[in-house]
Structures are given as structure tokens and as C-alpha cells.
Design a protein around this motif. Structure first.
Motif, mmCIF file in Angstrom:
data_model
loop_
_atom_site.group_PDB
_atom_site.id
_atom_site.type_symbol
_atom_site.label_atom_id
_atom_site.label_comp_id
_atom_site.label_asym_id
_atom_site.label_seq_id
_atom_site.Cartn_x
_atom_site.Cartn_y
_atom_site.Cartn_z
ATOM 1 N N VAL A 268 0.834 -1.204 0.000
ATOM 2 C CA VAL A 268 0.000 0.000 0.000
ATOM 3 C C VAL A 268 0.866 1.251 0.000
ATOM 4 O O VAL A 268 0.582 2.222 -0.709
ATOM 5 N N CYS A 269 1.948 1.243 0.791
ATOM 6 C CA CYS A 269 2.839 2.395 0.843
ATOM 7 C C CYS A 269 3.450 2.668 -0.530
ATOM 8 O O CYS A 269 3.508 3.820 -0.988
ATOM 9 N N GLU A 270 3.905 1.620 -1.202
ATOM 10 C CA GLU A 270 4.497 1.786 -2.534
ATOM 11 C C GLU A 270 3.450 2.256 -3.537
ATOM 12 O O GLU A 270 3.740 3.072 -4.426
ATOM 13 N N TYR A 271 2.218 1.792 -3.374
ATOM 14 C CA TYR A 271 1.114 2.234 -4.229
ATOM 15 C C TYR A 271 0.875 3.733 -4.065
ATOM 16 O O TYR A 271 0.673 4.466 -5.042
ATOM 17 N N MET A 272 0.907 4.218 -2.811
ATOM 18 C CA MET A 272 0.679 5.636 -2.547
ATOM 19 C C MET A 272 1.808 6.486 -3.102
ATOM 20 O O MET A 272 1.575 7.563 -3.670
ATOM 21 N N ILE A 273 3.043 6.013 -2.969
ATOM 22 C CA ILE A 273 4.190 6.750 -3.511
ATOM 23 C C ILE A 273 4.086 6.827 -5.031
ATOM 24 O O ILE A 273 4.261 7.899 -5.636
ATOM 25 N N ASN A 274 3.788 5.705 -5.675
ATOM 26 C CA ASN A 274 3.671 5.673 -7.142
ATOM 27 C C ASN A 274 2.506 6.514 -7.642
ATOM 28 O O ASN A 274 2.534 7.015 -8.768
ATOM 29 N N SER A 275 1.472 6.680 -6.789
ATOM 30 C CA SER A 275 0.305 7.477 -7.181
ATOM 31 C C SER A 275 0.506 8.959 -6.914
ATOM 32 O O SER A 275 -0.348 9.778 -7.281
ATOM 33 N N GLY A 276 1.606 9.302 -6.243
ATOM 34 C CA GLY A 276 1.905 10.705 -5.986
ATOM 35 C C GLY A 276 1.017 11.331 -4.926
ATOM 36 O O GLY A 276 0.778 12.545 -4.959
ATOM 37 N N ILE A 277 0.521 10.538 -3.986
ATOM 38 C CA ILE A 277 -0.350 11.077 -2.944
ATOM 39 C C ILE A 277 0.389 11.042 -1.604
ATOM 40 O O ILE A 277 1.309 10.246 -1.407
ATOM 41 N N PRO A 278 0.019 11.931 -0.671
ATOM 42 C CA PRO A 278 0.714 11.953 0.628
ATOM 43 C C PRO A 278 0.467 10.685 1.420
ATOM 44 O O PRO A 278 -0.439 9.905 1.113
ATOM 45 N N CYS A 279 1.264 10.501 2.472
ATOM 46 C CA CYS A 279 1.154 9.276 3.270
ATOM 47 C C CYS A 279 1.640 9.561 4.687
ATOM 48 O O CYS A 279 2.536 10.383 4.887
ATOM 49 N N ALA A 280 1.044 8.902 5.655
ATOM 50 C CA ALA A 280 1.569 8.903 7.026
ATOM 51 C C ALA A 280 2.483 7.689 7.124
ATOM 52 O O ALA A 280 2.026 6.569 7.371
ATOM 53 N N TYR A 281 3.762 7.890 6.867
ATOM 54 C CA TYR A 281 4.718 6.783 6.832
ATOM 55 C C TYR A 281 5.004 6.258 8.241
ATOM 56 O O TYR A 281 4.988 7.003 9.219
ATOM 57 N N ARG A 282 5.283 4.965 8.316
ATOM 58 C CA ARG A 282 5.800 4.374 9.546
ATOM 59 C C ARG A 282 7.310 4.292 9.359
ATOM 60 O O ARG A 282 7.796 3.524 8.509
ATOM 61 N N VAL A 283 8.057 5.112 10.095
ATOM 62 C CA VAL A 283 9.496 5.220 9.862
ATOM 63 C C VAL A 283 10.274 4.735 11.072
ATOM 64 O O VAL A 283 9.794 4.757 12.207
ATOM 65 N N HIS A 284 11.492 4.309 10.798
ATOM 66 C CA HIS A 284 12.363 3.780 11.853
ATOM 67 C C HIS A 284 13.797 4.042 11.403
ATOM 68 O O HIS A 284 14.356 3.284 10.607
ATOM 69 N N GLU A 285 14.383 5.147 11.903
ATOM 70 C CA GLU A 285 15.725 5.514 11.473
ATOM 71 C C GLU A 285 16.781 4.601 12.097
ATOM 72 O O GLU A 285 16.533 3.948 13.106
ATOM 73 N N GLU A 286 17.962 4.592 11.491
ATOM 74 C CA GLU A 286 19.030 3.742 12.003
ATOM 75 C C GLU A 286 19.524 4.268 13.345
ATOM 76 O O GLU A 286 19.370 5.447 13.673
#
Length: 680
Positions: A439-457
Motif C-alpha cells: 500500500v505504501c508503494e502504491y501511494m508513492i507511485n500514485s503521488g499522494i501523501p502518506c503517514a509513513y511508519r518510519v524507523h531511522e538507524e
């Protein structure tokens, strides 16, 4: 969008709106909400009309953690900052504060600072016992980290000895302590039944919905009455798989097998169809941010009419869903996806236990659910393929024991046991991970915003500490270009060793905390470049946001959420509060269980240590502390770099993972504290 925090950091100075526009190439209208979001999460501060990182202004911003002995720490991702009691000012435990470092601290020594400003208060209520001192009603706080005088201005219906919730009418200052009004009586001090309620109230988690929210919930139809242009999948074999006591079903799954690929369908409750922006339902859900789960109970994000009713994918009833339909080849790669609105009808409400029995060959259960046995077996095949892919990519797999609680009819804990995770739990875990990633990749490819779940190193300083710890046990960890795969290789090396659990726990502490963000910083722990939360909108507001954005996009509308970064910051905070509350209640239940076993001897392993002593974990995950002062025959010192405790004279050493025999000597339920004595 370029990350403005990185831009300001690289420029090394405060920047104006105009300068940020030029460097990012975006308009002021697009830029302001992002700035506001970063300011709401205290990543940015305003200085003379320009915007800078706190450290560029000589400030460290974070949450203050006070100690019962009067000092405190400013919690930071790398190294926490020590704050002496005289330097705390009028801050309270949990407040967001700005700290300046003291001058003259030598390089290589721990950072020390003082509170320069209180940015926001963490709580507006205090739990305590009503007493009368010097002719005035006062509140004696249950949280011993609160060390101010608390005057009760309005006692309400409380009497002496009552444990109450007091709302703060005045915070501590130069001339006075704290003033409160009693808003709720929980019960009399000493009544063990109110300990759980006190602990929950202490986290400020709302337990009641507004009247307007309940009214809106009751006005929503309890049945699906029309299909519209949704994809009708009601005739397909679809199941939910959840725990025995689950009542809210976010997700359902189905699987077809073709000649050279699988068709995996992950159906998620279409909560966004019912919970619209700017409604009372939405405001209450946002305030909570997530449901909070305790043994035998839950504080839901949504009223039960939705969470257990029309939104829940219950067996045998029509339900609206937002479905992620994926074609997955036999190597576990998604080569085609379709996100669409659907209507489904769950064929079976399956439990983890029964699916595990099917996979184990239980003939009675296989016969009862014979229509879905082939599908479940194929699901288990795909689970293994997806898991192998994640491990090869470097996704971290921790195997830390978790507690399960057996409660009696009154809600009292009867037993604490190890929670078993079978293949059924892992099936759902892998399918949800894949759906979230897709779903996240779908939203990125569609050019729409997203509330990402992120986890930095992890940060350099925490990595240094962790590397020194594992090195003391003969294991090497290269800190250069750290990857999750390198960390997983270390976990593989210690698997089955006495140190395994300790390495897992300290590695978890080394990692940064996962959070939500409007900017994609990737997910280190999962080794995913793109990831969001999509699969639990009944219990997580982040998923509801993602659903709204996708639903609007499917209907031809582009959703612009003005303060998305601020929303992400808020729900990251509510998630942390929920996790802290759940851990606190788990610890309280363990204390209530262990108080009946004072004087009993157990074998355990050393699971943690500090200057006061070391923690011992029993086989059922209950923990207690052996205090260094109680170990006879020597004076023991804690080495924080090598994580061991050693006797000055005897050189007797205690290390993480060591097996020890202990006796439970005391249990303090109010402090959630278990004391143990070492048996030589």
C-alpha cells in the motif's frame, strides 16, 4: 518534498520562509503546514522570525524523566542529559522542556544541563490520596516523582483516605506548589481493586467518549444495506484469524493458488466510510490516537457500535472493506497489486489456536473446518516464503519472551505464563507486513501523501555502547555502515546462548523508536524502503488517515492534509503513552501475582542491571531486582560500559544472561516493585 530539517541542518543557521522556499522549491502554502508540524513535534523552533533546529540555538528539547531521589534526565535518542534537582526549575515528570548545557563540562564526560524553558506540560491530572495536613486538604501523589506540595482547593465528594483524580488548576511556581480540584473518586486507599484504575488514570488516557461521539455512533446504520460500485467479494472464501478473546476484527484474508503465483487478498475494515473528518467521532479518535489493550480489557479508539459492530469484519455479515489484492509469485515478490473498495462476508471467525491445530494435523478441527484447510495450508507455505525473503533482506527478528495472563472471573490474575506464538500468528504478521508495504508503494507511485511508519538507524553513541557490550562477551559488531542484516547476523550467533535474551533486549534499546512521519525516512528494523500502517484502522488513527487518503484518491480526489506532520507527531506520542500504560499494567499484574509467592525460590537469568543492582527474569517473564547492598561478603560495582557487576575484593562477577537462584523477598504493588534476594 525535501526534508526541511536536513536543509536547515546543512545550512547551519536559522532560515526564513523565503530562504526555505528557495531551497526547497515549494510554495509558502505548502511549506507552512510542514513547518507547523515540525514545531508541534519540537523539531523546529522559531527565532527572530526564522526557523532553526533547537541545537542551533544551544538548546536540547525533549521529555524530562524525573527520579524519586530528586534529579532528572532529559531523554534523547543518543545520550540522555543529567539534570540536578536544583536545575529542574518547576518542571514535572514527563513535561516537554528545553535544556541548556552547563558550561565547563569536560569532553568525554556525561552531559549536564538545566531547564531553560517548559514548552508543554505532560499532564493536567494527578492521582493521589486525600489527607489533611496543617488544617488544609492535601493530595499525597501515588507517583513519587511528583515532589511538590499539592493543595486541594475543591475536595468535591471525596473524604479523607480516598484515592482521587485531581485536575491541576495551578502548576508549581516561585511562590506556590500545585493546586488541584478533585474530579473523580476512585476508592479508599489500600483497596487493591483500584490499582489498575489508578495506573490507567495516571497516564491521562480518556476512558469515556463525549456524548456527541456516542450520539453519532448510534446514528450509524448497524447493517450494510447497499453495495454501490464496490467490488462484490461476498461469495469468496474469506476468514479472519485473531485471538480467542478478540472482539474487533480489522482484517480478513483469502488466498487462491494459480499455476505459478498466489492471489493474496487482504481486506481491511473500511472505517473511513463511517468516521468522517471534523466529526465528534473523528475528534475523539484523534485524541486517543489508538486503542489501548490490557489483560482482559481494552480502551477502544472508537465506540463499540463501530469497533465491535459495523466496522468489525464479523463472521457471516456483509461489511465494507478497503482491500489490497496482490499477485505474488512463488518467490514471494508482488508483481501486480490492486487497491479497491469492496464488500465482503467473512466465512469463518478463526482463532490462532484453531489454525495452529489445523496446521498441526488435529483431525477433529480439520474436519470441522474442512472447507478452508487447503487454503490455510497454502497460507502457511506463503508465510514461509515471505519470512525467508524478509530475513534475506536483513529484517530484524527478535525472539523475546512475552507474558500471557490468566484471569479469573473477577479479573484477578491467576497465573502468568509464556505467550506462545505459532504459525497462525506468523501468517497474519507476514500478510499484514506485505499489505502495508504494498500500500505504501502504491501511494508513492500514485503521488499522494502518506503517514509513513518510519524507523531511522541507531545513533552512533548508542551503537558504541552496544558494540562494547557484545564485545565483552566475545562477539563483534561492525559499526561502520550499520545495517539491519549485520544486527540480525549477531542475533543468529547468540541464538540458544545464555546471553541471547540480554542481547535482544539491549539491541532493542539501541534502536531508535519507530514513529509516524509525513516524510519517508524508511524502516530500518524491517529493512523496508517504503512502509506505512494500513491494516488496523479500528485501533490506530494512522491507518485511518492512510485509508482516507486512498479512498479519496480512488474517487478522483486529491487529499491535502494541512498539518500531516503535526498529526503524525501527535499519534506517535499517543502510541508511546499507550505502550507505557500497557507495560505498567502488565508489571502491576505481575506484582499482584507474585505477592502470593513471597518466600518462594526460583531459578532465573540476569536480564538487566544498573548502579543499584541487577534484574532477574523468571521463566514466566516476571522480573525483580537483587540490590547490590543486599549481596553479602563484598562491595559490588556496576560497569556501565561492559554491563557487568564485579566485587571489589572477591572479583566475583555478575553478567547479563547469567543464571542465578533467588528468593522473592518483598512486593510493592504501588511502586510496581519486586525485591529479590540472591541465594548463594
Amino acid at each position: 518534498m525535501k526534508d526541511i530539517l536536513d536543509i536547515i541542518k546543512r545550512q547551519g543557521k536559522a532560515l526564513s520562509i523565503e530562504e526555505l522556499q528557495e531551497l526547497t522549491g515549494i510554495t509558502e502554502n505548502e511549506l507552512i503546514p510542514v513547518i507547523q508540524g515540525h514545531m508541534a513535534s519540537f523539531n523546529l523552533m522559531q527565532f527572530k522570525g526564522k526557523y532553526a533546529l533547537p541545537k542551533q540555538m544551544g538548546l536540547y528539547v525533549g521529555r524530562i524523566s524525573c527520579h524519586v531521589k530528586g534529579f532528572a534526565f532529559l531523554i534523547q535518542e543518543d545520550e540522555d542529559i543529567f539534570i540536578a534537582g536544583k536545575d529542574i526549575g518547576y518542571a514535572m515528570n514527563g513535561d516537554i522542556v528545553a535544556v541548556r548545557l552547563h558550561s565547563g563540562v569536560r569532553k568525554g564526560h556525561s552531559k549536564e544541563g538545566y531547564v531553560a524553558d517548559i514548552i508543554s506540560r505532560s499532564t493536567d491530572t494527578i492521582i493521589g490520596t486525600v489527607e489533611k495536613i496543617a488544617g488544609r486538604f492535601r493530595l499525597i501523589p501515588r507517583d513519587k516523582k511528583i515532589q511538590y506540595d499539592i493543595v486541594v482547593d475543591n475536595i468535591g465528594e471525596a473524604v479523607l483516605g480516598d484515592v482521587v483524580v485531581g485536575t491541576i488548576t495551578k502548576y508549581p511556581g516561585k511562590k506556590s506548589g500545585i493546586c488541584v480540584n478533585v474530579i473523580k473518586v476512585l476508592g479508599q486507599a489500600g483497596d487493591g481493586k483500584i490499582d489498575i484504575e489508578c495506573a490507567i488514570a495516571g497516564f491521562g488516557i480518556p476512558t469515556e467518549f463525549k456524548k456527541s461521539t456516542l450520539k453519532e455512533a448510534k446514528e450509524i446504520p448497524s447493517k450494510v444495506t447497499e453495495i454501490g460500485d464496490r467490488l462484490d467479494l461476498r461469495s469468496e472464501l474469506t476468514i479472519t484469524i485473531d485471538g480467542d478473546d478478540s472482539k474487533d476484527f480489522d482484517d480478513a484474508v483469502s488466498l487462491d493458488v494459480k499455476d505459478d503465483y498466489y492471489i493474496l487478498k487482504v481486506h481491511i475494515a473500511d472505517v473511513s466510510h463511517y468516521v468522517k473528518p471534523n466529526t465528534s467521532l473523528d475528534r475523539d479518535a484523534y485524541l486517543r490516537g489508538n486503542s489501548v489493550y490490557f489483560p482482559g480489557s481494552v480502551i477502544p479508539m472508537l465506540p463499540k457500535e463501530l469497533s465491535n459492530g459495523i466496522c468489525s469484519l464479523n463472521e457471516g455479515v456483509d461489511r465494507y472493506a478497503l482491500s489490497c489484492i496482490m499477485k505474488v509469485d512463488f518467490n514471494g515478490k508482488v508483481f501486480e497489486e490492486h487497491i479497491t473498495k469492496t464488500v465482503i462476508n467473512s466465512s469463518h471467525r478463526m482463532t490462532y489456536a484453531n489454525v495452529n491445530r489445523i496446521l498441526a494435523g488435529d483431525m477433529n478441527v480439520r474436519q470441522e473446518y474442512r472447507d478452508i484447510v487447503p487454503m490455510i495450508e497454502h497460507m502457511n507455505e506463503l508465510r514461509q516464503i515471505l519470512l525467508n525473503n524478509r530475513i534475506r533482506s536483513g529484517s530484524l527478528e527478535f525472539d523475546i519472551p512475552e507474558a500471557g495472563f490468566v484471569l479469573d472471573k473477577s479479573g484477578k490474575v491467576k497465573d502468568v505464563v509464556l505467550r506462545e506464538r505459532g504459525n497462525s500468528e506468523r501468517i497474519i504478521e507476514e500478510f499484514m507486513l506485505l499489505a502495508n508495504k504494498t500500500v505504501c508503494e502504491y501511494m508513492i507511485n500514485s503521488g499522494i501523501p502518506c503517514a509513513y511508519r518510519v524507523h531511522e538507524e541507531p545513533t552512533g553513541e548508542k551503537l558504541d555502547t552496544f558494540a562494547a557490550f557484545v564485545n565483552a562477551f566475545g562477539y563483534k559488531l561492525s559499526k561502520q555502515n550499520i545495517t539491519p542484516k549485520k544486527m540480525q547476523q549477531l542475533l543468529n550467533k547468540v541464538k540458544g546462548e545464555p546471553i541471547e535474551n540480554a542481547v535482544s533486549i539491549i539491541m532493542l534499546r539501541t534502536l531508535q523508536k519507530a514513529r509516524y512521519s509525513s516524510i519517508n525516512h524508511h524502516h530500518f528494523g524491517l529493512a523496508f524502503t517504503n512502509y506505512c500502517h494500513f491494516t488496523s484502522p479500528i485501533r490506530r488513527y494512522a491507518d485511518l488517515i492512510v485509508h482516507r487518503i486512498i479512498s479519496d484518491y480512488l474517487e478522483g480526489r486529491f487529499t491535502n492534509i494541512p498539518n500531516l506532520e503535526g498529526i503524525c507527531s501527535h499519534i506517535s506520542e499517543t502510541e508511546k503513552t499507550a505502550m507505557d500504560a500497557e507495560m505498567k499494567i502488565d508489571d502491576l499484574y505481575k506484582c499482584q501475582y507474585l505477592k502470593d509467592y513471597v518466600g518462594c525460590e526460583y531459578d532465573g537469568i540476569i536480564s538487566g542491571m544498573n548502579n543499584s543492582g541487577f534484574y532477574v527474569m523468571l521463566p514466566n517473564t516476571c522480573e525483580g531486582m537483587v540490590r547490590l547492598a543486599d549481596i553479602k561478603g563484598d562491595y559490588y560495582i556496576f560497569n556501565e560500559k561492559l554491563f557487568h557487576i564485579i566485587g571489589e575484593r572477591t572479583r566475583r562477577m555478575f553478567k547479563m544472561g547469567d543464571k542465578v537462584k533467588v528468593v522473592i523477598s518483598a512486593v510493592n504493588e504501588e511502586l510496581c516493585q519486586v525485591d529479590m534476594q540472591l541465594i548463594s
